[in-house]
Motif scaffolding. Structure first.
Motif, PDB file in Angstrom:
ATOM      1  N   UNK A 194     -47.672  29.100   7.682  1.00 43.53           N
ATOM      2  CA  UNK A 194     -47.125  28.890   9.029  1.00 43.53           C
ATOM      3  C   UNK A 194     -47.789  27.692   9.703  1.00 43.53           C
ATOM      4  N   UNK A 195     -47.200  27.250  10.820  1.00 39.31           N
ATOM      5  CA  UNK A 195     -47.759  26.103  11.539  1.00 39.31           C
ATOM      6  C   UNK A 195     -48.855  26.519  12.508  1.00 39.31           C
ATOM      7  N   UNK A 196     -48.908  27.807  12.799  1.00 36.54           N
ATOM      8  CA  UNK A 196     -49.924  28.310  13.713  1.00 36.54           C
ATOM      9  C   UNK A 196     -50.114  29.803  13.442  1.00 36.54           C
ATOM     10  N   UNK A 237     -49.645  23.075  18.001  1.00 33.75           N
ATOM     11  CA  UNK A 237     -48.621  22.668  17.035  1.00 33.75           C
ATOM     12  C   UNK A 237     -48.359  21.165  17.161  1.00 33.75           C
ATOM     13  N   UNK A 238     -48.286  20.710  18.407  1.00 36.93           N
ATOM     14  CA  UNK A 238     -48.047  19.280  18.651  1.00 36.93           C
ATOM     15  C   UNK A 238     -49.183  18.424  18.114  1.00 36.93           C
ATOM     16  N   UNK A 239     -50.390  18.877  18.355  1.00 33.11           N
ATOM     17  CA  UNK A 239     -51.561  18.127  17.911  1.00 33.11           C
ATOM     18  C   UNK A 239     -51.527  17.914  16.395  1.00 33.11           C
ATOM     19  N   UNK A 240     -51.177  18.973  15.672  1.00 24.91           N
ATOM     20  CA  UNK A 240     -51.120  18.839  14.216  1.00 24.91           C
ATOM     21  C   UNK A 240     -49.993  17.921  13.771  1.00 24.91           C
ATOM     22  N   UNK A 241     -48.883  17.982  14.506  1.00 24.34           N
ATOM     23  CA  UNK A 241     -47.770  17.100  14.175  1.00 24.34           C
ATOM     24  C   UNK A 241     -48.202  15.646  14.307  1.00 24.34           C
ATOM     25  N   UNK A 242     -48.920  15.382  15.367  1.00 16.41           N
ATOM     26  CA  UNK A 242     -49.410  14.021  15.613  1.00 16.41           C
ATOM     27  C   UNK A 242     -50.280  13.552  14.459  1.00 16.41           C
ATOM     28  N   UNK A 243     -51.183  14.431  14.052  1.00 16.22           N
ATOM     29  CA  UNK A 243     -52.081  14.076  12.952  1.00 16.22           C
ATOM     30  C   UNK A 243     -51.305  13.767  11.687  1.00 16.22           C
ATOM     31  N   UNK A 244     -50.295  14.588  11.431  1.00 19.91           N
ATOM     32  CA  UNK A 244     -49.474  14.376  10.234  1.00 19.91           C
ATOM     33  C   UNK A 244     -48.837  12.993  10.256  1.00 19.91           C
ATOM     34  N   UNK A 245     -48.345  12.599  11.434  1.00 21.61           N
ATOM     35  CA  UNK A 245     -47.675  11.303  11.562  1.00 21.61           C
ATOM     36  C   UNK A 245     -48.642  10.146  11.400  1.00 21.61           C
TER      37      UNK A 245
END
Ligand code: ATP
Ligand code: MG
Length: 463
Positions: free
Chosen positions: A259-261, A332-340
């Motif tokens: 899961x994402x979180x 969730x947003x923070x991890x998305x940012x890191x992925x990008x």
């Protein structure tokens, strides 16, 4: 992997069972040994050898030695790995000992002193067909020495080879900074193995609310049903939800669904929220997943700090659902940012795109392996995952979750990033650079480059 990079590496040890660790590392090589028709044995001459070591680094040490032993031993041969403690004569003290012994092709006496040199490979027709770069043992030695240990080699041509690693007992040789969590008792195996996924057939998915396939997924771990529902209500129209009733189930669900979180209660029968978080953060498959812990009392906070569970956020009960939703969204947003970030940056600094040290080690190892093979256009996903000691599937899932790239995309990205750096330095024609980073056809290189950076290689120069 440059000397400077090695200098920068910090030792992060914790007290753990050398026996367990070595045993599980050996088992990760069993299928490779079988494939090559080599017997692979693990022996503990002494039980419960608990020492302070850096998991990711000892992992590299042992995997380098085992992969060499398997590489330079012919079918029908035997590889043994033995753990014990022995008196180290030079230092006049007892040390933990790891021996990797094979019945392989051996190394001749005149070549033996050079095996720890960088890029050294015994140059005979026997070994030429084995791929590699000759950096494995140099790195192994550096890592052993970082542990304040020693490595020795004994070998006889055509008879076999034995590498002996000595690591100090106790912790007098370590600085405070080098000890991560002194209270940990014995670490669970963290690296991934082909067959270690728990059997989930019997696991009942209590409820699964699918919003949309692309919405982030949240796992709620909570033993109280009302509470579970309350949490679910605040989240279910934004996220895909899965649920688990206790820590054990929660861990299994996490492995299965990535899961994402994860939102977990602290107080649960069996494995509680602290233990669950720790387990998740120490397992390479789940270490990237952010965790929110629901704590009962405000007063618990000081206790939590002392425990250093590695949770990403705490929410005190009772809480309002809005608060939880905001926390969830942010993580969730923070991890998305890191992925990008990984895709966009030209330089690759694993510490910038990861949150936990195990993820950082993972990514660093992944980058190093691809860079090692960068000019080899036949370097494959299979070989990559074998060197990562992961199944293809696990490697794919991890990369996808960590940096949003498939394994082959990842390989290509590293190649292109290296190309961009080389172009910037302007020390070779484009066609040659394409070749240096493993592209056979310059036209395909140009196409991929344009896709990645938005400009043609010939136009590329600036940031
Ligand atoms: P890499 O590890 O970078 O993929 P490599 O295995 O060739 O490449 P090292 O691990 O540094 O490089 O080993 C250096 C050389 O030492 C090898 O090329 C091989 O000639 C010799 N060697 C290492 N281990 C053994 C062994 N167990 N038996 C025989 N020769 C070995
Ligand atoms: Mg090697």
């Amino acid at each position: 992997l440059s000397k400077i990079e090695i200098k920068k590496m910090k030792l992060q040890t914790s007290l753990a069972s050398l026996n367990k660790f070595t045993k599980m590392m050996t088992s990760s090589f069993h299928s490779l040994a079988e494939e090559r028709d080599i017997r692979l044995n693990f022996t503990e001459e002494e039980k419960d050898i608990n020492i302070y070591f850096d998991v990711a680094k000892l992992h590299k040490i042992i995997s380098n030695l085992l992969s060499n032993a398997l590489k330079f031993t012919l079918a029908g041969g035997k590889v043994e790995i033995i753990v014990s403690t022995q008196l180290n004569k030079g230092r006049n003290r007892r040390m933990a000992e790891i021996t990797v012994r094979d019945t392989g092709i051996g190394i001749s006496a005149d070549q033996l002193p050079h095996v720890f040199d960088r890029f050294y490979q015994v140059d005979s027709s026997d070994t030429r067909r084995f791929e590699g770069t000759g950096i494995g043992l140099a790195l192994t030695k550096e890592l052993v020495e970082l542990h304040h240990g020693d490595i020795m080699v004994k070998s006889k041509k055509d008879m076999g080879t034995e590498f002996i690693v000595h690591l100090p007992l106790g912790k007098d040789h370590l600085t405070e900074n080098e000890i991560t969590d002194a209270n940990v008792e014995v670490k669970q195996p963290i690296y991934d193995f082909e067959d270690s996924s728990p059997n989930l057939e019997s696991e009942s998915l209590k409820s699964q609310k699918v919003v949309s396939k692309i919405a982030p997924m949240i796992l709620v771990v909570e033993d109280n049903q009302d509470m579970r529902q309350y949490i679910g209500e605040s989240l279910y129209d934004v996220y895909n939800l899965i649920e688990a009733e206790d820590g054990e189930q929660g861990f299994n669900q996490a492995i299965k669904h990535l899961p994402d979180l994860i939102i977990s209660d602290v107080m649960m029968p069996g494995m509680d929220g602290f233990e669950l978080t720790k387990k998740l953060k120490e397992d390479i498959r789940t270490s990237h997943i952010p965790v929110i812990l629901l704590t009962a009392k405000a007063g618990d906070e000081s206790k939590i700090k002392g425990l250093e569970t590695g949770a990403d956020a705490y929410v005190n009960k009772p809480f309002n659902t809005k608060e939880l939703l905001v926390r969830a969204k942010n993580l969730v947003k923070q991890r998305e940012k890191l992925r990008g970030k990984f895709e966009k940056n030209i330089t690759i600094d694993p510490s910038e795109v990861t949150v936990t040290s195990i993820d950082e080690d993972f990514l660093r190892m992944a980058v190093n392996i691809v860079e090692k093979h960068i000019d080899n256009n036949e370097f494959s996903v299979e070989q990559f995952s074998a060197e990562m000691l992961m199944s293809r599937n696990s490697l794919y899932r991890k990369l996808k979750k960590l940096i949003n790239q498939s394994t082959s995309q990842f390989i290509r990205t590293i190649r292109l990033k290296r190309a961009a750096q080389l172009i910037k330095q302007k020390n070779a024609p484009i066609g040659e650079i394409a070749y240096m980073v493993g592209f056979e056809k310059p036209s395909y290189f140009t196409e991929c480059f344009k896709k990645q950076f938005g400009v043609l290689p010939t136009e590329y120069g600036g940031d």
